[in-house]
Structure formats: structure tokens, C-alpha cells
Enzyme design. Sequence first.
Site, short mmCIF file in Angstrom:
data_model
loop_
_atom_site.label_atom_id
_atom_site.label_comp_id
_atom_site.label_asym_id
_atom_site.label_seq_id
_atom_site.Cartn_x
_atom_site.Cartn_y
_atom_site.Cartn_z
N THR A 961 -1.09 17.39 -12.56
CA THR A 961 0.28 17.49 -12.05
C THR A 961 0.32 18.09 -10.65
O THR A 961 1.24 17.79 -9.88
CB THR A 961 1.13 18.35 -13.01
OG1 THR A 961 0.50 19.63 -13.16
CG2 THR A 961 1.26 17.68 -14.36
N CYS A 962 -0.66 18.92 -10.33
CA CYS A 962 -0.62 19.52 -9.00
C CYS A 962 -0.89 18.48 -7.92
O CYS A 962 -0.58 18.69 -6.75
CB CYS A 962 -1.63 20.66 -8.91
SG CYS A 962 -3.33 20.15 -9.22
#
Length: 994
Positions: A961-962
Site C-alpha cells: 500500500t505504501c
Amino acid sequence: MFSNKRRVDMGGGQRLNRKKLLEDKRKLRAQRLQKQKEHDSALKIQAYYRSHRNLSRVRREVREVWSRDVLKVLKNPKLMDIPIVMRLVREFIFFFSWRLDVKRLSTISKLLYFCMTKQPLKTNYLGALADRQVFPLWVVQASKLVNILLEYLRKGMTGNPVAALLYLVDIKKSAILSNTPRPVVQQIFRNYVIWIKKIANPNTSFYSSINQSFLHLTTSSPPTSPPPPQSRIAVAALLTIVTEPLNIWPKQPNTTKDSKQLEQKRSANLVSADRFRRNYAENILGVPLIVSRLSGLGLGALGNKCLAWENVLGVVVKAIGGMEKGGQGGLSKMVVAEIEGKERAPLALWIVGNLLEIVVPRLQSLKLLEKAEFFGAIEKLLASVNEIPSNLPIGLKIQLGNIEKKSFLDGMSACVKGLEPAKCHVIYKLCLSLAFKYTDSKRREMLNAIVFSSDIIVAIYKSLQQARIHSLPIDSWDQDIREMFGLFCMCYNHLLLIQDDAEFFEQQKPCTLKEIHGIVLILRDMLQKLYWEGTRRLDLKNLPTEWIQLRKVATSLFRQLRVRQSRRQFCPAESWIMKGIGFHLFKQEVFEEKVSFYPRAKLILKEIPFTLTFEQRVDLLYAFIRDDRKGLNVAGSLMISVRRDRVLENGFEQLYKVGSAIKRRIQVQFRNELGLIEAGIDGGGLFREFITELLRAAFDPQLGLFQQTPHQFTYPNPSSYANPNFRDHMAYFRFVGMIVGKCLYDGIILEPQFANFFLRKLLGYRNFVDDLSTLDPDIYKNLLFLKKNSANGLGLTFSVTRNVFGNPQLVDLVPNGSKTEVNDQNRFKFIYEMADFKLNREIAQQSKAFVEGLHSVINREWLLMFEAEELDRLISGTPVIDLADLRRNTSYAGGYDKNHELIEWFWDILDQDFDEKDRRAFLKFATSVSRSPLLGFEHMNPKFCIQQSGSDTESLPTSSTCMNLLRIPRYRSRQKLKEKLLYSMKSAAGFYLT
């Protein structure tokens, strides 16, 4: 030894002796004159003393005889006749002394009272009015007696003298009117009028004495309370006294004969009447706060009788006209000239205030509403009110406070309710004039009275329709239209503050949605002229005051209607957007530091920013941020190290005190549970992960800082102060505000969504009843029920019980609220107080701290360009996911490309098989946020990427997700891809972080 030889002075000594001789003679003459004056003065003093001694002796003798005679007459009324009574009155006036004869004044007053109320014409003191020979002497005697009795009143004394004065001045109370031939009664009234004109003549001190008596008898500080009990009878007598001259003042001769004598008589009467009315206005209507001074006993007399309503027009018009003719340059100029630099209010202004306070509550009963001259008189009053400076002396503030009392406001609302729209303009003008003078709280009281007790909004709207305002250019608006539209904006804006959405959208009162749409278009076009373009007649750099006031109230209404639009759309979005404004020019003016013209762009952004599109305002926001970055005085980046199990605490410790440096790039190092640094270099992804985890921890309801509404929207926990884990809970609210501001500054979208009412708090707005639906739908529903039904017998009080971490706590909504029962009279106040407590006061401190942190990163002016719903989009992104936009802005790696068979299956599954809820779940799984970026996926940073993760068809899709990275194995069927993707999304199994 002695010589007889004559001496001769050759140096002019003879001339010197002559001058000295003349000077000596003059001194002797002056001494003789001085002695003569002293002698004459001594003679005069001796004569005066002898005269005073003799006069005192005579008065003493007359007083002794008078005391015996008056007692005889009182004991034997048969002795009473006009000559005897007049002799007794004449003798009393001759010897009267305030030091010695106050009791005798009571005695003669008792005699006169008995004589005037009980005796027939031949023995009645007032019977002298029918005798032509006695009448001249009676006039002199009665006038002197009235002066003595007025002084008695001024001293605040009561008793027989007051009663005698009342009957002496008010002849209608006398016994002589009964059983007296009509011609004789007419003669009495003619002579009575002559006498009244004599004592009330402008050249006499009659009204000035009454003025002083009023001031003396009703003195208090400030004079807003009723007269003291001991003075009330005297004040009531004064009111009766001032009535009669108005009631009997002769009308001007009504004749068509063209004779010079009659014309001269008519002119003389007009001049005399004008002077009388002006004298009356100055000395009676000019008594400061006279209605307040006479509270409880004088309003009826002062209103129904004192102004003698059939003469009210004459009093108003002539009083003002007389002042204008008196060389003062008009009443309004007189007001301004006298008020500047003085603490005491001018006489003219007291007259205006008292007349308004007396006349308006009785408009409906005057039967004057159809008379054009009445409206002209009121308009003259309002013209003077409009000239009054805002820095009023304290007394005038009290006066304006009195004008908003219930009787005054009820009079205005009754008048508006009873008149046709075309005849209401003067009342509109009155309301508007007063509204601009009132403070906010007092303005609300006035608007409450006229908005909720009448159909004033509908009436004004009909008047505006008759004026064809929809098609009338703003340059063609005359003063009447401007004033009507200004009051319409003020009243409708006030109604919208209290009106619920059901009344607005379903019942459509007082205007239909179609009509409101038309009003929106009028407001938009008018404000575009007044903020941006101007007209041939209106120079924006020198806009007249009346246009500035109109712009202000129109802006308030425009913004209130926009709030309704944000909750439920009732007109097309383009109806709010100003037409023909070049955004490039607008943006250039916004960033021009020193404009040589009217700062129109900045004013629009401050007052009505929603007249620009949302995209244009977002563009300005990012332009402000880019400009702000250039001005940062710090270089490099901040390095922080946090443990994954203490992200919130470590972030607070290292970032809370950095101040504006938080705007710099922040690099994050994660430590595991053992305290060891995790491998990896933060290129932006780790910071994004840090932000996500920090806010997830902060917004967790179990932590106690924030909690959620039934619809899962986040807002501060009102009981955060009682959380033992956060002694300095306000610091944490500031810190979270800083982090949210940092996300806005860097364009990072957050997953949690704030409640609408909390977003409004972030923008500095106050929440109202309808906003309660976003916090607690049940309380909102109950309050709406209470609004439309009786509150009696429900057992409600002005208090609320709230849960503080499991402990019930009773809170008063108003002072002593738990003991104040809710009933039909105060239920609207209860609704307001309950909504205000829940939405504003209960989280006031937490919201303030959060806003302080937010504003330390994002300037308040930038945020005010947006509404609450738009701020939600700024913070949390767009709720609708545009798959076509996402597909256009997706990159591929590891062997995938846009034409790969699995990629085709992937997009087809998202489009055909997933609903909106599934798409949001997928986006949250892949990027940690379930909503689209603010301006589309083109602005997602880093861009969304799909990478091949091997050929093991049993493994699950994973995400970083980063990095906005989705890893998908090479599945051999569309169905397999769908099953694995859904499993990963819903169970978070295969969630992978880098």
C-alpha cells in the site's frame, strides 16, 4: 526777616495749579454723587424693608383671616359661590409661601376639588368661564394657580393639589357639564380653549416645567425602570395635563372665503400651531426614554390619549418640519451635528426614538395605514434614523433596545400581516433601518417577531415579483427595490437558520424550490456585479454604503442557500458559478501582492468562493501550497524512527514540537517489536505507511480520543478529558490536526472520514439543528417531533445525560437547567440549546485544539475556499471510483502489460462483477484508501501499478500500500482470479508491506 516782595514763577506754575484745582473739583463732585447714591440706595432699602415688613404683616393678617374663612366655607358649602371662591384663591396666591403654606395649598385644593366636582354652574369655580366680566381675572388667577400646582407635582408630592390640578386642566371631568344649557357649555369651552392656549403658549414655561417634572419624578440610572411608587400619581397627573392642549388645540379655519382678514388669521393659527407642536415635541417627546420612564402607567396615556391619535400625523410632521424650518438643516443633519463629540444624546434623536417607540406598536389600531401622509411622516423619521452614527451614546443604545421590545415588534408584524404587499414598503424600510442598528442578538429578536408571526417573506417576494426583479438589471433598481430585497435577504436568511430540511425541501415553505432557484440566479448575478464587474453607475472602488449593506445581506442569504444545496441538491451546480470570469485573470489577481485596483478576486475567495468551480479552487489551493514551499526557511528533511507497536506515541514525541518544520519532507525508519531497524529506504512509501498507521491508531474509538457516528464518521470524543491514558489530551488533538494538515499539504488521501458537523467546525462554522442528523439521527428525529408537537407533560428539562467512559453525567443546557421544565413556550429554545450543546459546545475545546494544529500547517484562508463536503473530498478523496480513469493511469511490471489476458480479465472483473462497495474494498486493499484521489488517479503518487508475482496459482494477490503496488500471480482462468482477489480483499490475507 520777611520780604513783602511778590514772587513770580516764570516756569508756568500757574497752569499747574489750575490743573490741580480742576482735578480736586472733579473728585469733590464724584464724592458728592457717591454720597447721593448711597443716600438714595439707603432710602430704597429702607422702603423695601418697610414694604416687605408691611407686606409680610398684611400677608400674615390675610393668611389668618383666610384660614378662618376657608374653614367656614368647607364646613358650610352653602356659602360657596364664585366670588367667594375666587377671593379665597386670590388671597391664597397673594400670601402663598412654600415654607409656610403647603398645608394651606392642600386646603384650597380640597375646596377647589369639591367646588369643581360637586357644585352647579353658579357656585362652581369653573363657572367663571361663562362670565365675560369675571373671565379675564379668572385666567390670570388660574394660570398662577396652575404654576404653583405644577411645582407641587415636580416636588413629587401627592394629595388634594394633584386632584385639583387634574380637574382644573381637564374640564370634561367637571360637574358643570351636566344640566347646563348647550350655549353656556359652548361658551365655557371657547373660553377654556383660550385659557389653555395661554398657559400652553410656546412663549410660556408650561411645557418646560412639565419636562423638568418628568425628569425629576422618573429619575433613575439608567432611566429604564418605572417611576418610584411615591411618584406614580404625580406622573399620571402630568400625563393628563400634557394631553389637554393637544386635544383641544383648534384646527385651522376651513373656509373658502377669500378675505385678507381670514387669510391672516389662518396664517397666524398655522404659525402658532407649528410653534406649539414643536414646543410639545421638544419638551414632552424629547424626554429621554419617556416610554420606559412611564412603564406600567404611562404608555396608554402617552399613546391613546397624549398623542390623541387623530393628531399624531400633525405632531410627527409638524415637529420635524418645525425643526427643519428652524435653521438646523433638517432633522437628520441636526442629529448628526449634535451627536458628534457629545456623550448626551441630542434632543432631536430622543424625539425620533420616542415617536417610533410610541407609534409603531399601535399601527394597526390607528386607522392611519391607508393615509399617504402617515407613510411620509414615518419615512422622515427613518431618514433621520439612517443618518445616526454607529457609535451611539449609552442612552440611545437603551432607546434602540426599547424599540425591539415585544409590543413594538408585535406592532410591526401585525402591520405587515394586515397590509397589502404594495403598502408595506414603509414597514420594510423601518425594519431594515433598525436591523442595521441592532446588535446581533437584538437583531435576532426583531427578526423572530416579524418572520415567525407574519408572512413577511411571501409579502416581500410578491412585491419583488410585481417589480419584475428577475428581469430588471441591477442598474435599474431604485431605492424601494433595494430596500425590499435587502429585507427579504435578511428575513429569509434568518428563517433558514431555524427551518429544518423537511420544511425547506418537502413542504417548500415559504418559497417553492423553483422560486428559490430563481432567487439563487438573482443573487449570483447581483453579486457578480457587486464583487467583480461593477456597472456604469456603480464603481466598486467607491461603492455607496447602501449597496455595501445590500451586498452583505445578499451574501449571507446566498451562503445559507448554498448550505442547503450541499445537503441536498435543489438546483443545477452551474447555477452557482459566475459566468464570464476568466480563471487565468482571476488567479493572476489573487497572487498579485500590490493591486492598484479593487481587490475583487481576494474578496470573492473570502465571501463566496463557491462561485468558482471546485477544480478551480483546488488549483488555487495547490498554487498557494507551492508558493508557501518556496518561502520555507528550512532545508533538508526530518528523520524520525518509530516502533510499529507505538506509532502514535513515537510520532507525537518526535513531531509535535517541530512547528512549521513539519512541512518539510519527513523520512521514516520503522523498528520492529524488538527495537531493530527494518531494512529499506524511505522514498515516500514508508512515510505514507507511517501516516496511515498513525491515524488508524489515533482514530481508533478504543483509544478514547475520537469516536464514530452510527454511519462510521469520525469526530472528537467529548469525554476525552476523562481518559486516564491521555492526561494532555489537547496536545494529542493538536498533533492529529498537524498530521491531517500535513496530509493536505502533501496531497495524501486519508481513509477515515470526518463527520460533516466536525468538518464545519474545522471551517469555523456554527452547527444548527439540521446538522444533528449527521451525529445522532435519533435525537434529531425526536427534536423534530418536539418542534411540531406539544412539549407539555413530557417530563423534559433543560439538561442532558452523557456517558463519560461508562459513568452517567448530568449536564445543564442552561443555568439551573435540570430544574427548568420544557413546555410549549420554551420548546424552541430547548431544541436550539440541545442541538447547540451536542454539535458545538460539547466538543468545543477538542475542536479548537485540532484546528490549531491544522492551521499551523494549512492557512485558514485556504480552507475557507471550500465547504464541509468539499473539505471531506480534500481530506479523504472522491467517493466515486472512475475505473476508466484508473485504467488510463495504471502502469504494469514483471511481465504484465495492458494487453495481457490476465489484465483484461482483471479490468473486466472490476467493471462487470464488482459493485461500488467491492470496488472501494479493492482500492483500500491495494492503496490503503477506499476513495479516489482528489483530482483523479492521474494525481496518485506513486501511480497505481500491477506487477506479476510468479506462477503459483494457489497463492493470493498481495499489495504494497505504501507504493500503491498490486502483485498478482499468473492465474489461468478468470474465475480463479476473481475468487483469489475477493478472498484477499475481504480477509486481508496476503497483505504485504515493503
